[in-house]
Design a protein around this motif. Sequence first.
Motif, PDB file in Angstrom:
ATOM      1  N   VAL A 118       0.881  -1.267  -0.049  1.00 16.19           N
ATOM      2  CA  VAL A 118       0.062   0.140   0.029  1.00 16.19           C
ATOM      3  C   VAL A 118       0.948   1.268   0.093  1.00 16.19           C
ATOM      4  N   PHE A 119       1.852   1.185   0.794  1.00 16.12           N
ATOM      5  CA  PHE A 119       2.751   2.490   0.969  1.00 16.12           C
ATOM      6  C   PHE A 119       3.624   2.614  -0.475  1.00 16.12           C
ATOM      7  N   ALA A 120       4.216   1.544  -1.013  1.00 17.38           N
ATOM      8  CA  ALA A 120       4.963   1.741  -2.069  1.00 17.38           C
ATOM      9  C   ALA A 120       4.044   1.973  -3.460  1.00 17.38           C
ATOM     10  N   SER A 121       2.996   1.305  -3.391  1.00 15.48           N
ATOM     11  CA  SER A 121       2.105   1.532  -4.677  1.00 15.48           C
ATOM     12  C   SER A 121       1.561   3.147  -4.534  1.00 15.48           C
ATOM     13  N   ALA A 122       1.328   3.465  -3.493  1.00 14.17           N
ATOM     14  CA  ALA A 122       0.735   5.013  -3.601  1.00 14.17           C
ATOM     15  C   ALA A 122       1.869   5.993  -3.981  1.00 14.17           C
ATOM     16  N   ILE A 123       3.221   5.557  -3.827  1.00 18.24           N
ATOM     17  CA  ILE A 123       4.296   6.436  -4.294  1.00 18.24           C
ATOM     18  C   ILE A 123       4.449   6.119  -6.008  1.00 18.24           C
ATOM     19  N   LEU A 124       4.581   4.920  -6.401  1.00 19.22           N
ATOM     20  CA  LEU A 124       4.866   4.489  -7.684  1.00 19.22           C
ATOM     21  C   LEU A 124       3.749   5.042  -8.543  1.00 19.22           C
ATOM     22  N   ASN A 125       2.363   5.000  -7.962  1.00 25.30           N
ATOM     23  CA  ASN A 125       1.295   5.565  -8.670  1.00 25.30           C
ATOM     24  C   ASN A 125       1.188   7.071  -9.114  1.00 25.30           C
ATOM     25  N   GLN A 126       2.231   7.732  -8.500  1.00 21.91           N
ATOM     26  CA  GLN A 126       2.661   9.180  -8.903  1.00 21.91           C
ATOM     27  C   GLN A 126       3.578   9.206 -10.035  1.00 21.91           C
ATOM     28  N   GLY A 127       4.047   8.115 -10.387  1.00 22.37           N
ATOM     29  CA  GLY A 127       4.973   8.250 -11.553  1.00 22.37           C
ATOM     30  C   GLY A 127       6.463   8.366 -11.026  1.00 22.37           C
ATOM     31  N   ILE A 128       6.706   8.122  -9.545  1.00 20.80           N
ATOM     32  CA  ILE A 128       7.876   8.528  -8.963  1.00 20.80           C
ATOM     33  C   ILE A 128       8.754   7.017  -9.013  1.00 20.80           C
ATOM     34  N   ASP A 129       9.923   7.031  -9.481  1.00 26.01           N
ATOM     35  CA  ASP A 129      10.899   5.711  -9.476  1.00 26.01           C
ATOM     36  C   ASP A 129      11.195   5.524  -7.840  1.00 26.01           C
ATOM     37  N   VAL A 130      10.923   4.689  -7.150  1.00 27.87           N
ATOM     38  CA  VAL A 130      11.208   4.184  -5.833  1.00 27.87           C
ATOM     39  C   VAL A 130      11.794   3.022  -5.659  1.00 27.87           C
ATOM     40  N   HIS A 131      12.923   3.003  -4.823  1.00 31.23           N
ATOM     41  CA  HIS A 131      13.756   1.737  -4.440  1.00 31.23           C
ATOM     42  C   HIS A 131      13.447   1.825  -3.091  1.00 31.23           C
ATOM     43  N   VAL A 132      13.109   0.550  -2.550  1.00 31.07           N
ATOM     44  CA  VAL A 132      12.734   0.425  -1.013  1.00 31.07           C
ATOM     45  C   VAL A 132      13.712  -0.573  -0.665  1.00 31.07           C
ATOM     46  N   VAL A 133      14.520  -0.405   0.484  1.00 32.42           N
ATOM     47  CA  VAL A 133      15.409  -1.276   1.120  1.00 32.42           C
ATOM     48  C   VAL A 133      14.834  -1.658   2.683  1.00 32.42           C
ATOM     49  N   VAL A 134      14.601  -2.904   2.991  1.00 34.53           N
ATOM     50  CA  VAL A 134      14.014  -3.097   4.268  1.00 34.53           C
ATOM     51  C   VAL A 134      15.177  -3.853   5.325  1.00 34.53           C
ATOM     52  N   ILE A 135      15.553  -3.416   6.219  1.00 37.98           N
ATOM     53  CA  ILE A 135      16.651  -4.251   6.946  1.00 37.98           C
ATOM     54  C   ILE A 135      15.634  -4.942   8.161  1.00 37.98           C
ATOM     55  N   SER A 136      15.705  -6.174   8.106  1.00 33.88           N
ATOM     56  CA  SER A 136      14.874  -7.231   9.131  1.00 33.88           C
ATOM     57  C   SER A 136      15.318  -8.413   9.012  1.00 33.88           C
ATOM     58  N   GLU A 137      14.815  -9.242  10.156  1.00 32.02           N
ATOM     59  CA  GLU A 137      14.997 -10.784   9.966  1.00 32.02           C
ATOM     60  C   GLU A 137      13.989 -11.121   8.879  1.00 32.02           C
ATOM     61  N   ALA A 138      14.221 -12.315   8.522  1.00 35.22           N
ATOM     62  CA  ALA A 138      13.523 -13.160   7.257  1.00 35.22           C
ATOM     63  C   ALA A 138      12.114 -13.283   7.957  1.00 35.22           C
ATOM     64  N   GLY A 139      10.976 -13.206   7.213  1.00 34.61           N
ATOM     65  CA  GLY A 139       9.766 -13.421   7.320  1.00 34.61           C
ATOM     66  C   GLY A 139       9.206 -14.854   7.108  1.00 34.61           C
ATOM     67  N   PRO A 140       8.107 -15.094   7.065  1.00 32.71           N
ATOM     68  CA  PRO A 140       7.101 -14.149   7.631  1.00 32.71           C
ATOM     69  C   PRO A 140       7.124 -14.043   9.280  1.00 32.71           C
ATOM     70  N   PRO A 141       6.305 -13.037   9.752  1.00 30.44           N
ATOM     71  CA  PRO A 141       6.399 -12.819  11.225  1.00 30.44           C
ATOM     72  C   PRO A 141       6.200 -14.243  12.119  1.00 30.44           C
ATOM     73  N   ASN A 142       6.773 -14.139  13.248  1.00 26.99           N
ATOM     74  CA  ASN A 142       6.596 -15.566  13.948  1.00 26.99           C
ATOM     75  C   ASN A 142       5.443 -15.199  15.103  1.00 26.99           C
ATOM     76  N   PRO A 143       4.354 -15.965  14.840  1.00 25.00           N
ATOM     77  CA  PRO A 143       3.319 -15.765  15.751  1.00 25.00           C
ATOM     78  C   PRO A 143       3.460 -16.280  17.205  1.00 25.00           C
ATOM     79  N   PHE A 144       4.625 -17.003  17.358  1.00 25.45           N
ATOM     80  CA  PHE A 144       4.812 -17.933  18.581  1.00 25.45           C
ATOM     81  C   PHE A 144       5.845 -17.192  19.341  1.00 25.45           C
ATOM     82  N   GLY A 145       6.222 -15.973  19.023  1.00 23.32           N
ATOM     83  CA  GLY A 145       7.361 -15.243  19.738  1.00 23.32           C
ATOM     84  C   GLY A 145       8.563 -15.353  19.161  1.00 23.32           C
ATOM     85  N   GLY A 146       9.708 -14.757  20.094  1.00 23.51           N
ATOM     86  CA  GLY A 146      10.958 -15.075  19.581  1.00 23.51           C
ATOM     87  C   GLY A 146      11.136 -13.859  18.471  1.00 23.51           C
ATOM     88  N   LEU A 147      12.278 -13.932  17.663  1.00 26.36           N
ATOM     89  CA  LEU A 147      12.440 -12.967  16.601  1.00 26.36           C
ATOM     90  C   LEU A 147      11.572 -12.955  15.544  1.00 26.36           C
TER      91      LEU A 147
END
Length: 392
Positions: A118-147
């Motif tokens: 949703v976040f990236a599409s709103a920017i791309l739909n304005q004709g803006i060339d966007v690159h997104v870098v995310v720094i995080s653990e690999a997903g998907p999110p862990n529903p049982f706690g921990g990282l």
Amino acid sequence: MRRLAITLATGAAIAALSACGGSGEQSGGAFGGMGAATGAGGLGAGGLGVGGGPGAGGGIMVGTGGGTGGVPIDPGGECDGISQAAENRPAPIDIIMAIDSSGSMTFEAQEVQNNMNVFASAILNQGIDVHVVVISEAGPPNPFGGLSGVCIPPPLGSGACPNDSNPPQYFRVDTTVNSSDALIKILSEYPKYQHMLRQKALKYFAVVTDDESSMDDFTFIQSVGSLDPGWFDSWKFFGVFCLPGNSCVAFPPPCASDGNTYMSLVNQTGGLAGSLCQGQSDFGGVFSALAQTVISATELACEWDIPTPPPGQMFEKNKVNVRYTPGTGAQPQDILFVGTAADCGPDGGWYYDNDAAPTKVQVCPSNCTTMKSDFNGLVDVLFGCFTVTVPR
């Protein structure tokens, strides 16, 4: 040989126009005759004026306003005057986001994953060339706690967990981001995502966390400036964190500590802070607001493609000049050639992206400061007269 005149418009498109012969009156300008031009014809206020009718001087006058302003192209000979619109291209945007991987962030990691498109599409739909870098653990999110990490689905990410990177638009740096070291990770992981960034792109740093930073704002700002000189001269900070003094009524409490450091970075750079507390009920609304902030700060790229000459014409790099007409209707300004970006001085100028094989016209920083927010301005790239350089 025929001469070519091409007008690049940074605002609305201009219709193609061609004419032969003709003449007009002119007064001197920086380009040896580039000044006011009068004559029959013209497409009304703000349109393209072409001098016509009998008179001294000959040639075609191509300008930017109802028969005024122009350059004589090949006086006395047969000429083709061609105008083609140039897209008003926004500057590209690079976003680097660090997401807290601690066990208390499982819900937030899931919401980031759900709303990143949703976040990236709103920017791309304005004709803006966007690159997104995310720094995080690999997903998907862990529903049982921990990282807990993220795995971004298409179209931004690949959705192939744990390898969800989808360059050039999206790249994830696989690492643990502890509750207080988001800023540290943005700096220490730079060599891994450096290839995703563009020097002239607008830069945004962001965090999503429920805790305070162990690095202070001054150290972070100084360290960013040392990453790559000239690449981070201007940047903004935004994020979703616990706003100082904004009490959350929830159980269990979503905040470990207020993000005072992050709030200071937002204030110093003109960014935006999203409330982690509000995100508990409306993470999509927070991310949409962040996207609109990025869009509203969009600037022009301060560079324009050199049009391909039509059949039978020839591009001569030493016969190109540049003129800027402010969108306010003020008098056109001649921008003189400086050679290279290193030759830019306080008076500004323009240069080629590659002098050996030019594809773009680029302007110096002092010109860009004025032009980057002028979406209604016009840039005329004029062919056929010897290039006028900044006096040495």
